[in-house]
Design a protein around this motif. Sequence first.
Motif, PDB file in Angstrom:
ATOM      1  N   ALA A 114       0.814  -1.227   0.000  1.00  0.00           N
ATOM      2  CA  ALA A 114       0.000   0.000   0.000  1.00  0.00           C
ATOM      3  C   ALA A 114       0.845   1.274   0.000  1.00  0.00           C
ATOM      4  CB  ALA A 114      -0.919  -0.001   1.212  1.00  0.00           C
ATOM      5  N   GLU A 115       2.162   1.130   0.177  1.00  0.00           N
ATOM      6  CA  GLU A 115       3.026   2.322   0.187  1.00  0.00           C
ATOM      7  C   GLU A 115       2.885   3.075  -1.137  1.00  0.00           C
ATOM      8  OE1 GLU A 115       7.065   1.202   1.030  1.00  0.00           O
ATOM      9  OE2 GLU A 115       6.540   0.489   3.037  1.00  0.00           O
ATOM     10  N   GLY A 116       2.871   4.379  -1.055  1.00  0.00           N
ATOM     11  CA  GLY A 116       2.820   5.191  -2.271  1.00  0.00           C
ATOM     12  C   GLY A 116       1.454   5.246  -2.920  1.00  0.00           C
ATOM     13  N   SER A 117       0.410   4.819  -2.202  1.00  0.00           N
ATOM     14  CA  SER A 117      -0.938   4.901  -2.785  1.00  0.00           C
ATOM     15  C   SER A 117      -1.323   6.363  -3.008  1.00  0.00           C
ATOM     16  CB  SER A 117      -1.975   4.280  -1.843  1.00  0.00           C
ATOM     17  OG  SER A 117      -1.758   2.911  -1.688  1.00  0.00           O
ATOM     18  N   THR A 118      -2.077   6.593  -4.069  1.00  0.00           N
ATOM     19  CA  THR A 118      -2.655   7.915  -4.285  1.00  0.00           C
ATOM     20  C   THR A 118      -3.892   8.044  -3.398  1.00  0.00           C
ATOM     21  OG1 THR A 118      -2.044   7.525  -6.595  1.00  0.00           O
ATOM     22  CG2 THR A 118      -3.293   9.533  -6.113  1.00  0.00           C
ATOM     23  N   LEU A 119      -4.694   6.987  -3.417  1.00  0.00           N
ATOM     24  CA  LEU A 119      -5.865   6.883  -2.535  1.00  0.00           C
ATOM     25  C   LEU A 119      -5.848   5.513  -1.869  1.00  0.00           C
ATOM     26  CD1 LEU A 119      -8.713   7.742  -1.456  1.00  0.00           C
ATOM     27  CD2 LEU A 119      -9.662   6.660  -3.507  1.00  0.00           C
ATOM     28  N   LEU A 120      -5.978   5.524  -0.559  1.00  0.00           N
ATOM     29  CA  LEU A 120      -6.057   4.271   0.189  1.00  0.00           C
ATOM     30  C   LEU A 120      -7.410   4.219   0.896  1.00  0.00           C
ATOM     31  CD1 LEU A 120      -4.899   1.733   1.695  1.00  0.00           C
ATOM     32  CD2 LEU A 120      -3.829   3.316   3.302  1.00  0.00           C
ATOM     33  N   VAL A 121      -8.209   3.205   0.558  1.00  0.00           N
ATOM     34  CA  VAL A 121      -9.448   2.953   1.289  1.00  0.00           C
ATOM     35  C   VAL A 121      -9.113   1.869   2.308  1.00  0.00           C
ATOM     36  CG1 VAL A 121     -11.839   2.164   1.126  1.00  0.00           C
ATOM     37  CG2 VAL A 121     -10.830   3.486  -0.759  1.00  0.00           C
ATOM     38  N   ILE A 122      -9.280   2.168   3.592  1.00  0.00           N
ATOM     39  CA  ILE A 122      -8.869   1.212   4.618  1.00  0.00           C
ATOM     40  C   ILE A 122      -9.915   1.143   5.731  1.00  0.00           C
ATOM     41  CG2 ILE A 122      -7.400   2.954   5.756  1.00  0.00           C
ATOM     42  CD1 ILE A 122      -5.498   0.622   6.560  1.00  0.00           C
ATOM     43  N   GLU A 123     -10.102  -0.065   6.263  1.00  0.00           N
ATOM     44  CA  GLU A 123     -11.114  -0.279   7.288  1.00  0.00           C
ATOM     45  C   GLU A 123     -10.739   0.402   8.614  1.00  0.00           C
ATOM     46  OE1 GLU A 123     -11.793  -4.507   8.548  1.00  0.00           O
ATOM     47  OE2 GLU A 123     -13.859  -3.804   8.635  1.00  0.00           O
ATOM     48  N   ALA A 124     -11.718   1.098   9.195  1.00  0.00           N
ATOM     49  CA  ALA A 124     -11.623   1.579  10.585  1.00  0.00           C
ATOM     50  C   ALA A 124     -12.963   1.175  11.192  1.00  0.00           C
ATOM     51  CB  ALA A 124     -11.415   3.082  10.631  1.00  0.00           C
ATOM     52  N   ASN A 125     -13.079  -0.098  11.557  1.00  0.00           N
ATOM     53  CA  ASN A 125     -14.377  -0.680  11.885  1.00  0.00           C
ATOM     54  C   ASN A 125     -14.944  -0.220  13.211  1.00  0.00           C
ATOM     55  OD1 ASN A 125     -15.719  -3.355  13.361  1.00  0.00           O
ATOM     56  ND2 ASN A 125     -16.517  -2.911  11.311  1.00  0.00           N
ATOM     57  N   HIS A 126     -14.084  -0.232  14.258  1.00  0.00           N
ATOM     58  CA  HIS A 126     -14.655   0.021  15.589  1.00  0.00           C
ATOM     59  C   HIS A 126     -13.669   0.712  16.514  1.00  0.00           C
ATOM     60  CE1 HIS A 126     -12.559  -3.876  15.711  1.00  0.00           C
ATOM     61  NE2 HIS A 126     -12.300  -3.612  16.975  1.00  0.00           N
ATOM     62  N   ASP A 127     -14.247   1.367  17.519  1.00  0.00           N
ATOM     63  CA  ASP A 127     -13.479   1.871  18.636  1.00  0.00           C
ATOM     64  C   ASP A 127     -13.366   0.719  19.631  1.00  0.00           C
ATOM     65  OD1 ASP A 127     -12.553   4.313  20.375  1.00  0.00           O
ATOM     66  OD2 ASP A 127     -13.957   3.166  21.621  1.00  0.00           O
ATOM     67  N   GLU A 128     -12.153   0.408  20.053  1.00  0.00           N
ATOM     68  CA  GLU A 128     -11.956  -0.810  20.861  1.00  0.00           C
ATOM     69  C   GLU A 128     -12.747  -0.772  22.179  1.00  0.00           C
ATOM     70  OE1 GLU A 128      -7.669  -1.170  20.964  1.00  0.00           O
ATOM     71  OE2 GLU A 128      -7.613  -1.910  18.896  1.00  0.00           O
ATOM     72  N   GLU A 129     -12.759   0.393  22.841  1.00  0.00           N
ATOM     73  CA  GLU A 129     -13.484   0.473  24.126  1.00  0.00           C
ATOM     74  C   GLU A 129     -14.998   0.402  23.924  1.00  0.00           C
ATOM     75  OE1 GLU A 129     -12.210   3.884  26.412  1.00  0.00           O
ATOM     76  OE2 GLU A 129     -10.109   3.312  26.027  1.00  0.00           O
ATOM     77  N   LYS A 130     -15.441   1.075  22.883  1.00  0.00           N
ATOM     78  CA  LYS A 130     -16.886   1.071  22.589  1.00  0.00           C
ATOM     79  C   LYS A 130     -17.371  -0.345  22.274  1.00  0.00           C
ATOM     80  CE  LYS A 130     -19.978   4.051  19.793  1.00  0.00           C
ATOM     81  NZ  LYS A 130     -20.971   4.532  20.729  1.00  0.00           N
ATOM     82  N   LEU A 131     -16.545  -1.122  21.593  1.00  0.00           N
ATOM     83  CA  LEU A 131     -16.905  -2.511  21.293  1.00  0.00           C
ATOM     84  C   LEU A 131     -17.001  -3.323  22.582  1.00  0.00           C
ATOM     85  CD1 LEU A 131     -17.310  -4.945  19.282  1.00  0.00           C
ATOM     86  CD2 LEU A 131     -14.829  -5.217  19.322  1.00  0.00           C
ATOM     87  N   VAL A 132     -15.994  -3.182  23.456  1.00  0.00           N
ATOM     88  CA  VAL A 132     -15.951  -3.971  24.695  1.00  0.00           C
ATOM     89  C   VAL A 132     -17.140  -3.625  25.589  1.00  0.00           C
ATOM     90  CG1 VAL A 132     -14.640  -4.325  26.845  1.00  0.00           C
ATOM     91  CG2 VAL A 132     -13.455  -4.318  24.645  1.00  0.00           C
ATOM     92  N   SER A 133     -17.463  -2.343  25.708  1.00  0.00           N
ATOM     93  CA  SER A 133     -18.539  -1.950  26.622  1.00  0.00           C
ATOM     94  C   SER A 133     -19.907  -1.937  25.940  1.00  0.00           C
ATOM     95  CB  SER A 133     -18.227  -0.555  27.198  1.00  0.00           C
ATOM     96  OG  SER A 133     -18.169   0.370  26.123  1.00  0.00           O
ATOM     97  N   GLY A 134     -19.940  -2.260  24.642  1.00  0.00           N
ATOM     98  CA  GLY A 134     -21.185  -2.150  23.877  1.00  0.00           C
ATOM     99  C   GLY A 134     -22.099  -3.354  24.017  1.00  0.00           C
ATOM    100  N   PRO A 135     -23.211  -3.350  23.277  1.00  0.00           N
ATOM    101  CA  PRO A 135     -24.272  -4.348  23.451  1.00  0.00           C
ATOM    102  C   PRO A 135     -24.055  -5.673  22.709  1.00  0.00           C
ATOM    103  CG  PRO A 135     -24.917  -2.749  21.787  1.00  0.00           C
ATOM    104  CD  PRO A 135     -23.550  -2.333  22.272  1.00  0.00           C
ATOM    105  N   TYR A 136     -23.010  -5.819  21.920  1.00  0.00           N
ATOM    106  CA  TYR A 136     -22.844  -7.056  21.150  1.00  0.00           C
ATOM    107  C   TYR A 136     -22.649  -8.251  22.083  1.00  0.00           C
ATOM    108  CZ  TYR A 136     -22.359  -4.984  16.446  1.00  0.00           C
ATOM    109  OH  TYR A 136     -22.585  -4.363  15.251  1.00  0.00           O
ATOM    110  N   PRO A 137     -23.177  -9.420  21.719  1.00  0.00           N
ATOM    111  CA  PRO A 137     -22.912 -10.630  22.516  1.00  0.00           C
ATOM    112  C   PRO A 137     -21.414 -10.962  22.491  1.00  0.00           C
ATOM    113  CG  PRO A 137     -24.069 -11.177  20.463  1.00  0.00           C
ATOM    114  CD  PRO A 137     -24.051  -9.678  20.572  1.00  0.00           C
ATOM    115  N   GLU A 138     -20.996 -11.663  23.551  1.00  0.00           N
ATOM    116  CA  GLU A 138     -19.566 -11.934  23.750  1.00  0.00           C
ATOM    117  C   GLU A 138     -18.923 -12.609  22.523  1.00  0.00           C
ATOM    118  OE1 GLU A 138     -16.809 -10.722  25.796  1.00  0.00           O
ATOM    119  OE2 GLU A 138     -18.808 -10.028  26.390  1.00  0.00           O
ATOM    120  N   TYR A 139     -19.623 -13.588  21.928  1.00  0.00           N
ATOM    121  CA  TYR A 139     -19.023 -14.328  20.801  1.00  0.00           C
ATOM    122  C   TYR A 139     -18.735 -13.389  19.621  1.00  0.00           C
ATOM    123  CZ  TYR A 139     -23.189 -14.304  17.816  1.00  0.00           C
ATOM    124  OH  TYR A 139     -24.207 -13.891  17.003  1.00  0.00           O
ATOM    125  N   LEU A 140     -19.644 -12.422  19.442  1.00  0.00           N
ATOM    126  CA  LEU A 140     -19.494 -11.499  18.313  1.00  0.00           C
ATOM    127  C   LEU A 140     -18.354 -10.506  18.578  1.00  0.00           C
ATOM    128  CD1 LEU A 140     -20.580 -10.721  15.572  1.00  0.00           C
ATOM    129  CD2 LEU A 140     -22.380  -9.392  16.680  1.00  0.00           C
TER     130      LEU A 140
END
Length: 263
Positions: free
Chosen positions: A155-181
Amino acid sequence: MEVRVLPISSGSCGNCFFFQCGDTRFLIDAGVPVSSIHSALKAHQIPLQSLNAVFVTHDHNDHIAYLKDLLKMHPMAVWLSSRLSHLGEWLEEEEIYYFPFQPGQKLTFGDVWVYPLSLPHDAISTVGYIFQYRDVKLSYFTDLGVCLPSMLRAAEGSTLLVIEANHDEEKLVSGPYPEYLKKRIQSSRGHLSNRQCGEALVQILSNGREKMDVMLAHLSAVNNTPEMALSSVETILKKEGKREKVRLTFAPRGKPGNLWRLP
Ligand SMILES: [Zn+2]
Ligand SMILES: [Zn+2]
């Protein structure tokens, strides 16, 4: 010749991106209804019938739910990992031209160089893509649990990089998702967090001198917000002295974002 990228939708609600490299027009994934793709393209005077191909990242529903509908309406070439044989069989039955590749193979598609890379994710075969057209390099990486060194280098030297930023780690841990998810998302075959995304960017930018456009993608509705994703990534970039090297945006969930273009 013009290069354009339009995020049509991004996230677990459905993924689809439009790319144009000169005369070549294609989509990545078809996880939203054809009517949504049609209207997003129409807003920029791009007819659906002008598309040449669709590149598949993997066979999770948020990426391929509407692929068959799309191809029935407008048959076009399909590029996908050779391991997605169930899709290959269907394409064969429907007599739609498809190109099964091995991730890591370097390919050409008209004037565009295509480099699909394997990503660590819990699907049969998941790929990210790098498209090189003249001196423009477009990289697309979503649905990955961790960043592999090979991917960061590519990915070095990309003109445009589309990259995942799925979740905030703390928000995921304290959020409503079931443990397995939660465990699935956090795993090395799950989804990239804002922190992991920021750290990956620092590495990708460490060797390049050029400024890079970065579009954060596949943001969670429950465990993230665009503001959180942007500010976490910005904070990491600032700390490492890389903030000035990046123009940062995000791909909205369930609706088109702004058209990115090079003259
Ligand atoms: Zn996904
Ligand atoms: Zn996925």
